[in-house]
Design an enzyme around this catalytic site. Structure first.
Site, mmCIF file in Angstrom:
data_model
loop_
_atom_site.group_PDB
_atom_site.id
_atom_site.type_symbol
_atom_site.label_atom_id
_atom_site.label_comp_id
_atom_site.label_asym_id
_atom_site.label_seq_id
_atom_site.Cartn_x
_atom_site.Cartn_y
_atom_site.Cartn_z
ATOM 1 N N CYS A 9 -1.277 9.144 -3.596
ATOM 2 C CA CYS A 9 -1.271 9.886 -2.314
ATOM 3 C C CYS A 9 -0.732 8.744 -1.147
ATOM 4 O O CYS A 9 -0.472 7.632 -1.465
ATOM 5 C CB CYS A 9 -2.722 9.985 -1.810
ATOM 6 S SG CYS A 9 -2.877 11.205 -0.592
ATOM 7 N N ASP A 128 -14.713 10.415 -2.642
ATOM 8 C CA ASP A 128 -13.880 9.153 -2.022
ATOM 9 C C ASP A 128 -15.150 8.212 -1.500
ATOM 10 O O ASP A 128 -16.109 8.567 -1.335
ATOM 11 C CB ASP A 128 -13.063 9.558 -0.921
ATOM 12 C CG ASP A 128 -11.963 8.643 -0.712
ATOM 13 O OD1 ASP A 128 -12.041 7.359 -1.187
ATOM 14 O OD2 ASP A 128 -11.151 8.774 0.050
#
Length: 210
Positions: A9, A128
């Site tokens: 990412c 996360d």
């Protein structure tokens, strides 16, 4: 043999995207959240995505964005998958112009399995680290015991992963995929090809234990 997919990412440069692809990354993430140091303008993301080879997914990350903004960026960039990384509701996510992944912050008291059921139409749940101020990209791991092993749903594991810990993370959680950003960077938004290579080598090493 189970293969763990990998998403990198925070892509901001074509060279980083192509290096990631060379080392076998499955998906590349583009951050459309202005508060992030890894933010990329949609027209710049479009130019990178247009040069990607087939079978590499482009993922657009949004945080509490207006749906019209999401739709406009999807049209402009041609991203394949949307990642909602804020406090978006299931009803909001159901209006996504592309299949979506929903991010959930892991902390004591959060029922990850219940969150997966809440977002049952998501392609996967991305778990996360929790931070009260940051919407991801913390560079900090969380207690992996908060995630069921093995998950009963497609789970993407994020949060402070690097070549130093990704093999242990995969062995412990057995996720469908892992998501890394800062762990393969030389500085925020700038990826390091050597670190990408090391990360991918550790992912492959972990799979030999299954």
């Amino acid at each position: 043999m189970t293969r763990t997919r990998v998403k990198i990412c925070g892509i901001t440069r074509l060279a980083d995207a192509l290096a990631a692809v060379e080392f076998g990354v499955d998906a590349l993430g583009f951050v459309f959240y202005a508060a992030s140091p890894r933010w990329i303008a949609p027209h710049e993301a479009r130019e990178i995505i247009a040069k990607l080879p087939p079978f590499v997914s482009a993922v657009g990350l949004f945080v509490n964005a207006d749906l019209d903004v999401v739709r406009a960026i999807v049209r402009e960039t041609g991203i394949d998958l949307v990642q909602f990384h804020g406090q978006e509701s299931a009803a909001y996510c159901a209006q996504s112009p592309r299949p979506y992944v929903k991010a959930v912050a892991a902390r004591p008291g959060v029922d990850i399995a219940a969150r997966a059921q809440e977002f049952a139409h998501a392609r996967a749940l991305l778990v996360d680290s929790y931070d009260p101020l940051l919407a991801g990209g913390t560079g900090v791991t969380f207690d992996w015991s908060l995630v069921a092993t093995p998950p009963a749903f497609p789970l993407i594991l994020a949060g402070g992963l690097s070549a130093a810990n990704v093999a242990a993370a995969i062995t412990h959680v057995r996720p469908y995929a892992v998501d890394v950003s800062g762990g393969v960077e030389s500085s925020k938004g700038l990826k390091d090809s050597a670190r990408i290579r090391e990360f991918m080598a550790e992912v492959a090493r972990s799979e030999r234990n299954f």
